[in-house]
Design an enzyme around this catalytic site. Structure first.
Site, PDB file in Angstrom:
ATOM      1  N   LYS A  22     -80.821   2.756  43.713  1.00 43.50           N
ATOM      2  CA  LYS A  22     -79.552   2.971  42.699  1.00 43.50           C
ATOM      3  C   LYS A  22     -80.208   2.316  41.384  1.00 43.50           C
ATOM      4  O   LYS A  22     -80.370   3.311  40.422  1.00 43.50           O
ATOM      5  CB  LYS A  22     -78.987   1.747  42.542  1.00 43.50           C
ATOM      6  CG  LYS A  22     -77.909   1.408  41.497  1.00 43.50           C
ATOM      7  CD  LYS A  22     -77.095  -0.351  41.884  1.00 43.50           C
ATOM      8  CE  LYS A  22     -77.543  -1.436  41.379  1.00 43.50           C
ATOM      9  NZ  LYS A  22     -78.234  -1.873  40.397  1.00 43.50           N
ATOM     10  N   ASN A  23     -81.260   1.561  41.648  1.00 44.53           N
ATOM     11  CA  ASN A  23     -81.925   1.057  40.698  1.00 44.53           C
ATOM     12  C   ASN A  23     -83.304   1.950  39.272  1.00 44.53           C
ATOM     13  O   ASN A  23     -84.264   1.769  39.089  1.00 44.53           O
ATOM     14  CB  ASN A  23     -82.558  -0.427  40.647  1.00 44.53           C
ATOM     15  CG  ASN A  23     -82.072  -1.288  40.638  1.00 44.53           C
ATOM     16  OD1 ASN A  23     -80.761  -1.309  40.319  1.00 44.53           O
ATOM     17  ND2 ASN A  23     -81.801  -2.718  41.908  1.00 44.53           N
ATOM     18  N   CYS A 117     -74.799 -11.310  31.889  1.00 48.88           N
ATOM     19  CA  CYS A 117     -73.350 -11.190  33.626  1.00 48.88           C
ATOM     20  C   CYS A 117     -73.470 -12.319  34.424  1.00 48.88           C
ATOM     21  O   CYS A 117     -74.077 -13.258  34.311  1.00 48.88           O
ATOM     22  CB  CYS A 117     -74.289  -9.958  34.904  1.00 48.88           C
ATOM     23  SG  CYS A 117     -75.292 -10.158  35.264  1.00 48.88           S
ATOM     24  N   ARG A 122     -79.445 -11.689  30.660  1.00 51.37           N
ATOM     25  CA  ARG A 122     -79.585 -10.543  30.835  1.00 51.37           C
ATOM     26  C   ARG A 122     -80.364  -9.922  29.498  1.00 51.37           C
ATOM     27  O   ARG A 122     -79.730  -8.719  28.659  1.00 51.37           O
ATOM     28  CB  ARG A 122     -78.626  -9.839  31.255  1.00 51.37           C
ATOM     29  CG  ARG A 122     -77.799  -9.653  32.400  1.00 51.37           C
ATOM     30  CD  ARG A 122     -79.218 -10.383  33.535  1.00 51.37           C
ATOM     31  NE  ARG A 122     -79.681  -8.528  34.550  1.00 51.37           N
ATOM     32  CZ  ARG A 122     -79.084  -8.026  35.002  1.00 51.37           C
ATOM     33  NH1 ARG A 122     -78.428  -8.212  35.327  1.00 51.37           N
ATOM     34  NH2 ARG A 122     -79.752  -6.211  34.999  1.00 51.37           N
ATOM     35  N   ASP A 306     -83.698  -9.313  44.691  1.00 50.57           N
ATOM     36  CA  ASP A 306     -82.212  -8.360  44.686  1.00 50.57           C
ATOM     37  C   ASP A 306     -82.000  -8.429  46.476  1.00 50.57           C
ATOM     38  O   ASP A 306     -81.289  -7.911  46.966  1.00 50.57           O
ATOM     39  CB  ASP A 306     -82.613  -6.876  44.561  1.00 50.57           C
ATOM     40  CG  ASP A 306     -82.253  -6.864  43.177  1.00 50.57           C
ATOM     41  OD1 ASP A 306     -82.580  -5.503  42.511  1.00 50.57           O
ATOM     42  OD2 ASP A 306     -81.902  -7.642  42.493  1.00 50.57           O
ATOM     43  N   ARG A 398     -70.526  -1.461  43.127  1.00 56.19           N
ATOM     44  CA  ARG A 398     -71.491  -0.196  42.354  1.00 56.19           C
ATOM     45  C   ARG A 398     -73.101  -0.416  43.080  1.00 56.19           C
ATOM     46  O   ARG A 398     -73.508   0.832  41.831  1.00 56.19           O
ATOM     47  CB  ARG A 398     -72.508  -1.594  41.142  1.00 56.19           C
ATOM     48  CG  ARG A 398     -70.311  -1.933  40.453  1.00 56.19           C
ATOM     49  CD  ARG A 398     -70.760  -3.356  39.634  1.00 56.19           C
ATOM     50  NE  ARG A 398     -72.189  -2.498  38.813  1.00 56.19           N
ATOM     51  CZ  ARG A 398     -72.635  -3.263  37.487  1.00 56.19           C
ATOM     52  NH1 ARG A 398     -72.096  -4.660  37.876  1.00 56.19           N
ATOM     53  NH2 ARG A 398     -73.565  -2.895  37.105  1.00 56.19           N
TER      54      ARG A 398
END
Ligand code: EPZ
Length: 427
Positions: A22-23, A117, A122, A306, A398
């Site tokens: 994803k990243n 978030c 962030r 993560d 997500r």
């Protein structure tokens, strides 16, 4: 409201192949803005964040053909806008990854200030400071960042306060067409940075040192579209490694480079988890008790933030106590608070969590606070006594494709169900 229900105590074994990262995929999609024409990305994860980034690109004028579930043909020839709508940036702060590409292509960009978030403020001050060094002027107006380059983009040396992934990526993309040489010092070294640099170089850029703390970008005049495969998702892989570890496995995880999970697998080994290395993946199992180890999250190659929640789900069942220190985000212990509902014994002191192992979890209703915490709650549910119901699973959607289906393929008794939204005024 969708929830994931998990019955604990069933054997979990089998093989899964992770998707593209994803990243990385989100930034590769943004970078296509810099190469007018059709760039084809393969191994793209079919996840909510990719869909949002697709909407951002379409809002800018791009056309996207979904050639198959994991292949996108992105035509950016007709991109003629340089403003990203707040409605999309507020959904996904990674939309700020289009700032560098828009500045490179148009010399200007209007990007909504990303909100915070659940895991932290962030901020993007490092993005802005670094881009200013290249000649970008910024004004903040009504929640939007207005970037202009009245004198064009000129290479410069930027020393980052912190090895920020997003700042490194935006600076790398903004310097591709800058006059002269740009040096990013204290650059982030994540494998996703390397994947982005590789694709930009395939497009005609001249980037050296990606993956090291010192990245050098020689300005070029243009980029051409390419076909590029997204690197395997090391965090999805680590998540399924934790699943094999907590339930005993064996679980084989394919589709990623184990070197990208170096410190995680070293810590898992110290925790008494058995790991064998295969061609393009690993097999994870455990027969011994989980042993406590201290964890400090840091930029790559340090322990990835993560993987903090997923690892804490293991440590909270270890034979002893340990300390988990979160150095990357200022508020990433929501999981630690929530897992206590399942019987964990964790004390939070600032950015340290003192984890005292307990014999077992008991199933409970819990809420996901971010995608990794959500996955970690499901992981705990796999070995809890009874049923665990995880809500707010839009967080999981997500970043994890077919998460429940993958769990079911490993033997988990897990299902996604929809609960009627509570009528708060019902008597
Ligand atoms: C990326 O976020 C990832 N997201 C995150 O993954 C990941 O946790 C993070 O890198 C660290 O590895 C994407 O790639 C889409 P940072 P990013 O810039 O780029 C502060 C997940 O679970 N900071 O390295 O935002 C920032 O607030 C997500 O997949 C500033 O203060 O991470 C944070 O505390 C979560 N000013 C720290 O630095 C800035 O200008 C690290 O942020 C930039 C960052």
């Amino acid at each position: 409201m969708d929830v994931i229900e998990v019955e604990g105590g069933y054997p979990i074994q089998g093989t899964i192949t992770v998707e593209g990262a994803k990243n990385s995929a989100l930034k590769l999609m943004a970078a296509t803005i810099m190469a007018p024409g059709v760039t084809t990305l393969t191994n793209v994860p079919n996840i909510a964040d990719v869909h949002v980034m697709g909407k951002v690109l379409k809002a800018l004028g791009a056309k996207i053909d979904v050639l198959d579930e994991h292949t996108l043909a992105i035509d950016t020839s007709a991109v003629d806008k340089w403003e990203t709508p707040y409605s999309l940036v507020s959904q996904m702060r990674a939309s700020t990854a289009v700032m560098g590409p828009l500045i490179s292509r148009f010399g200007k960009a209007i990007v909504a200030m990303p909100g915070g978030c659940n895991i932290g403020a962030r901020k993007i001050d490092m993005h802005i400071l670094g881009l200013e060094a290249l000649g970008v002027h910024f004004e903040i107006d009504h929640g939007n960042i207005h970037a202009t380059t009245p004198d064009g983009l000129t290479g410069s040396t930027v020393l980052l306060n912190f090895a920020s992934v997003g700042a490194t990526e935006n600076l790398m993309m903004a310097s591709v067409f800058a006059k002269g040489t740009t040096v990013i010092d204290n650059a982030a070294r994540e494998p996703e940075i390397v994947d982005l640099a590789n694709m930009l170089n395939e497009m005609g850029a001249c980037i050296k040192g990606a993956g090291s703390p010192l990245i050098e970008i020689e300005g070029v005049s243009k980029l051409h579209p390419v076909t590029h495969r997204v690197v395997g998702d090391r965090i999805e892989a680590g998540t399924f490694a934790a699943i094999g570890a907590i339930a005993g496995g064996p679980v084989t995880v394919k589709g990623f480079d184990p070197v990208h999970l170096g410190l995680v697998l070293k810590k898992f080994d110290q925790m008494g988890i058995d790991i064998t290395y295969e061609e393009d993946g690993i097999t994870v199992s455990r027969t011994a008790d989980l042993m406590p180890v201290d964890i400090q999250t840091l930029p790559f190659p340090g322990f990835p933030t993560d993987m903090q929640a997923q690892t804490m789900a293991l440590l909270a069942l270890a034979k002893g106590s340990c300390v988990v220190t979160e150095n990357v985000f200022e508020n990433r212990f929501m999981f630690a608070s929530e897992i206590q509902r399942m019987g964990a014994n964790i004390t939070i002191e600032g950015h340290h969590a003192i984890v005292r192992g307990v014999p077992a979890y008991s199933g409970a209703e819990v809420q996901a606070s971010d995608l990794r915490a959500g996955a970690a709650l499901v992981i705990a549910g796999l070995v809890a006594d009874g049923t665990t119901v995880v809500s707010n699973i839009h967080h999981i959607d997500r970043g994890y494709e077919k998460f429940v289906e993958k769990l079911q393929s490993l033997g988990a008794v897990a299902r996604r169900t929809t609960r009627p939204d509570e009528d708060v005024f019902a008597d």
